[in-house]
Design a protein around this motif. Structure first.
Motif, PDB file in Angstrom:
ATOM      1  N   GLU A 157       0.657  -1.250  -0.108  1.00 33.00           N
ATOM      2  CA  GLU A 157       0.015   0.002  -0.129  1.00 33.00           C
ATOM      3  C   GLU A 157       0.930   1.300  -0.126  1.00 33.00           C
ATOM      4  N   ASP A 158       0.107   2.291  -0.299  1.00 37.15           N
ATOM      5  CA  ASP A 158       0.805   3.872  -0.509  1.00 37.15           C
ATOM      6  C   ASP A 158      -0.054   4.697   0.224  1.00 37.15           C
ATOM      7  N   PHE A 159       0.538   5.321   1.148  1.00 38.83           N
ATOM      8  CA  PHE A 159      -0.365   6.249   1.993  1.00 38.83           C
ATOM      9  C   PHE A 159      -1.138   7.232   1.119  1.00 38.83           C
ATOM     10  N   ARG A 160      -0.701   7.648   0.076  1.00 37.14           N
ATOM     11  CA  ARG A 160      -1.179   8.682  -0.693  1.00 37.14           C
ATOM     12  C   ARG A 160      -2.093   8.012  -1.676  1.00 37.14           C
ATOM     13  N   CYS A 161      -2.258   6.914  -1.904  1.00 39.98           N
ATOM     14  CA  CYS A 161      -3.229   6.174  -2.875  1.00 39.98           C
ATOM     15  C   CYS A 161      -4.750   6.041  -2.304  1.00 39.98           C
ATOM     16  N   PRO A 162      -5.525   6.689  -3.122  1.00 35.70           N
ATOM     17  CA  PRO A 162      -7.012   6.776  -2.806  1.00 35.70           C
ATOM     18  C   PRO A 162      -7.692   5.344  -2.702  1.00 35.70           C
ATOM     19  N   PHE A 180      -9.834   0.841   0.311  1.00 33.13           N
ATOM     20  CA  PHE A 180      -9.965  -0.474   0.830  1.00 33.13           C
ATOM     21  C   PHE A 180      -9.765  -0.517   2.144  1.00 33.13           C
ATOM     22  N   GLU A 181      -8.963   0.256   2.805  1.00 32.69           N
ATOM     23  CA  GLU A 181      -8.765   0.196   4.475  1.00 32.69           C
ATOM     24  C   GLU A 181     -10.150   0.609   4.960  1.00 32.69           C
ATOM     25  N   THR A 182     -10.898   1.615   4.472  1.00 32.20           N
ATOM     26  CA  THR A 182     -12.169   1.933   5.190  1.00 32.20           C
ATOM     27  C   THR A 182     -13.321   0.923   5.242  1.00 32.20           C
ATOM     28  N   ALA A 183     -13.288   0.292   4.001  1.00 29.51           N
ATOM     29  CA  ALA A 183     -14.297  -0.780   3.938  1.00 29.51           C
ATOM     30  C   ALA A 183     -14.027  -1.877   4.852  1.00 29.51           C
ATOM     31  N   TYR A 184     -12.670  -2.492   4.750  1.00 25.81           N
ATOM     32  CA  TYR A 184     -12.242  -3.497   5.383  1.00 25.81           C
ATOM     33  C   TYR A 184     -11.658  -3.633   6.976  1.00 25.81           C
ATOM     34  N   ARG A 185     -11.304  -2.393   7.247  1.00 26.90           N
ATOM     35  CA  ARG A 185     -10.710  -2.054   8.535  1.00 26.90           C
ATOM     36  C   ARG A 185     -11.233  -2.734   9.680  1.00 26.90           C
ATOM     37  N   PRO A 186     -12.844  -2.842   9.819  1.00 23.70           N
ATOM     38  CA  PRO A 186     -13.343  -3.373  11.139  1.00 23.70           C
ATOM     39  C   PRO A 186     -13.208  -4.788  11.023  1.00 23.70           C
ATOM     40  N   ASP A 223      -3.780   3.726  10.525  1.00 21.91           N
ATOM     41  CA  ASP A 223      -5.350   4.093  10.326  1.00 21.91           C
ATOM     42  C   ASP A 223      -5.532   5.521  10.388  1.00 21.91           C
ATOM     43  N   VAL A 224      -4.905   6.395  11.332  1.00 19.83           N
ATOM     44  CA  VAL A 224      -4.977   7.894  11.201  1.00 19.83           C
ATOM     45  C   VAL A 224      -4.566   8.362   9.903  1.00 19.83           C
ATOM     46  N   LEU A 225      -3.547   7.894   9.348  1.00 18.25           N
ATOM     47  CA  LEU A 225      -3.093   8.292   8.109  1.00 18.25           C
ATOM     48  C   LEU A 225      -3.849   8.132   7.009  1.00 18.25           C
ATOM     49  N   TYR A 226      -4.739   6.955   6.873  1.00 14.96           N
ATOM     50  CA  TYR A 226      -5.726   7.118   5.882  1.00 14.96           C
ATOM     51  C   TYR A 226      -6.935   7.639   6.152  1.00 14.96           C
ATOM     52  N   GLU A 227      -7.157   7.721   7.484  1.00 16.26           N
ATOM     53  CA  GLU A 227      -8.627   8.678   7.903  1.00 16.26           C
ATOM     54  C   GLU A 227      -8.522  10.101   7.630  1.00 16.26           C
ATOM     55  N   ASN A 228      -7.191  10.452   7.466  1.00 16.04           N
ATOM     56  CA  ASN A 228      -6.956  12.128   7.147  1.00 16.04           C
ATOM     57  C   ASN A 228      -6.065  12.158   5.886  1.00 16.04           C
ATOM     58  N   GLN A 229      -6.206  11.183   4.872  1.00 15.00           N
ATOM     59  CA  GLN A 229      -5.518  11.215   3.575  1.00 15.00           C
ATOM     60  C   GLN A 229      -5.955  12.368   2.657  1.00 15.00           C
ATOM     61  N   PRO A 230      -4.896  13.284   2.429  1.00 13.81           N
ATOM     62  CA  PRO A 230      -5.133  14.081   1.359  1.00 13.81           C
ATOM     63  C   PRO A 230      -5.649  13.714  -0.085  1.00 13.81           C
ATOM     64  N   THR A 289     -16.069 -10.426  -6.616  1.00 14.61           N
ATOM     65  CA  THR A 289     -16.949 -10.602  -5.662  1.00 14.61           C
ATOM     66  C   THR A 289     -16.426 -10.640  -4.154  1.00 14.61           C
ATOM     67  N   MET A 290     -15.262 -10.267  -4.066  1.00 18.42           N
ATOM     68  CA  MET A 290     -14.877  -9.964  -2.610  1.00 18.42           C
ATOM     69  C   MET A 290     -15.391  -8.829  -1.879  1.00 18.42           C
ATOM     70  N   THR A 291     -16.007  -9.317  -0.748  1.00 19.27           N
ATOM     71  CA  THR A 291     -16.312  -8.206   0.234  1.00 19.27           C
ATOM     72  C   THR A 291     -15.685  -8.512   1.767  1.00 19.27           C
ATOM     73  N   PRO A 292     -15.792  -7.916   2.725  1.00 18.34           N
ATOM     74  CA  PRO A 292     -15.314  -8.051   3.892  1.00 18.34           C
ATOM     75  C   PRO A 292     -15.929  -9.112   4.688  1.00 18.34           C
ATOM     76  N   ALA A 293     -17.115  -9.650   4.065  1.00 18.81           N
ATOM     77  CA  ALA A 293     -17.693 -10.794   4.895  1.00 18.81           C
ATOM     78  C   ALA A 293     -17.333 -12.041   4.270  1.00 18.81           C
ATOM     79  N   LYS A 294     -16.981 -11.984   2.997  1.00 18.37           N
ATOM     80  CA  LYS A 294     -16.328 -13.022   2.130  1.00 18.37           C
ATOM     81  C   LYS A 294     -14.855 -13.253   2.749  1.00 18.37           C
ATOM     82  N   LEU A 295     -14.368 -12.185   2.899  1.00 15.31           N
ATOM     83  CA  LEU A 295     -12.887 -12.463   3.373  1.00 15.31           C
ATOM     84  C   LEU A 295     -12.907 -13.018   4.747  1.00 15.31           C
TER      85      LEU A 295
END
Length: 257
Positions: free
Chosen positions: A96-101, A106-112, A163-170, A241-247
């Motif tokens: 991953e790349d911290f500047r990559c949208p 991905f992180e937002t959807a799969y983090r929990p 997680d903070v870096l992705y939550e505040n990503q420019p 077809t991948m989802t957090p539930a499937k993972l």
């Protein structure tokens, strides 16, 4: 009105109708050509941008200094930061790349789900940090953020700061993370991270060479983009077809096996 006049008017109307149809057909062909030409221009522009991006990244592969791996780094050449128990059966490898949208999405959807699985000892994650956006759009935000995240790993605060870096990503076109002061400011959101040791690590670029080496490993690995997400070596990010539930199901099945 005579029959001859009626026939003349009918013929004139028919000719007019035929001409109108011809005009409609000509207009349609013209619109198609315009749209087609526009698409070609867009594709041509994309090709030019691709060439410029490829060329602009060449200078970014130069070494940023000695390779100093963060505390506890694992894997080949110590290029992975592990989260979760080492005994967990499946391993999720994330490049991953911290500047990559797309990485942020991905992180937002799969983090929990990832937190749940790692906290319960059912999944181990290996994070590999790269700097593709720096090469494609110029700047140093990917490198600076990667170094700061490695500094957070030294302080045993990697996941929270990650997680903070992705939550505040420019926006990826804005090199906000190229500013060490901003990265230190964000460390204030993680309890106990903003220390003199962390600030020195960030400002000194202690792990810059390590981030560059990880970026080189990504390129030599033949991966196409970030995020690249592998579950025990299988690329699951490409699975539409991948989802957090499937993972979660795949991880739980691996634990049962």
């Amino acid at each position: 009105m005579s029959e001859k006049n009626r026939d003349g008017k009918r013929t004139a109307r028919e000719r007019l109708a035929v001409e109108r149809e011809k005009q409609k057909a000509a207009d349609k062909r013209r619109r198609t050509l315009i749209v087609g030409a526009s698409v070609v221009c867009v594709l041509g522009l994309a090709a030019v941008i691709g060439v410029v991006a490829a060329n602009s990244g060449k200078d970014k592969d130069k070494s940023s200094g000695p390779v100093v791996a963060p505390s506890g780094a694992q894997g080949k050449d110590s290029l992975a930061i592990a989260v979760g128990k080492d005994a967990a059966k499946p391993t999720l490898t994330i490049w991953e790349d911290f500047r990559c949208p797309a990485c942020q999405s991905f992180e937002t959807a799969y983090r929990p789900t990832l937190h749940e699985l790692t906290d319960s000892g059912k999944l181990r994650i290996e994070y590999h940090l790269v700097r593709l956006i720096d090469g494609n759009l110029a700047g140093t935000g990917s490198l600076r953020a990667g170094n700061a995240a490695a500094c957070a790993q030294d302080a045993a605060k990697f996941r929270d700061y990650h997680d903070v870096l992705y939550e505040n990503q420019p926006k990826e076109t804005v090199d906000t993370y190229g500013n060490n002061a901003k990265l230190i400011e964000l460390a204030g959101k993680v309890g106990g991270l903003d220390t003199a040791a962390f600030r020195k690590c960030v400002n000194d670029g202690r792990h810059d060479g390590w981030v560059d080496k990880s970026n080189g490993a990504f390129k030599s690995g033949g991966f196409s983009g970030t995020p690249t997400v592998l579950l025990d070596g299988k690329n699951i990010y490409q699975d539409q077809t991948m989802t957090p539930a499937k993972l979660k199901q795949l991880v739980l099945a691996a634990n049962k096996g």
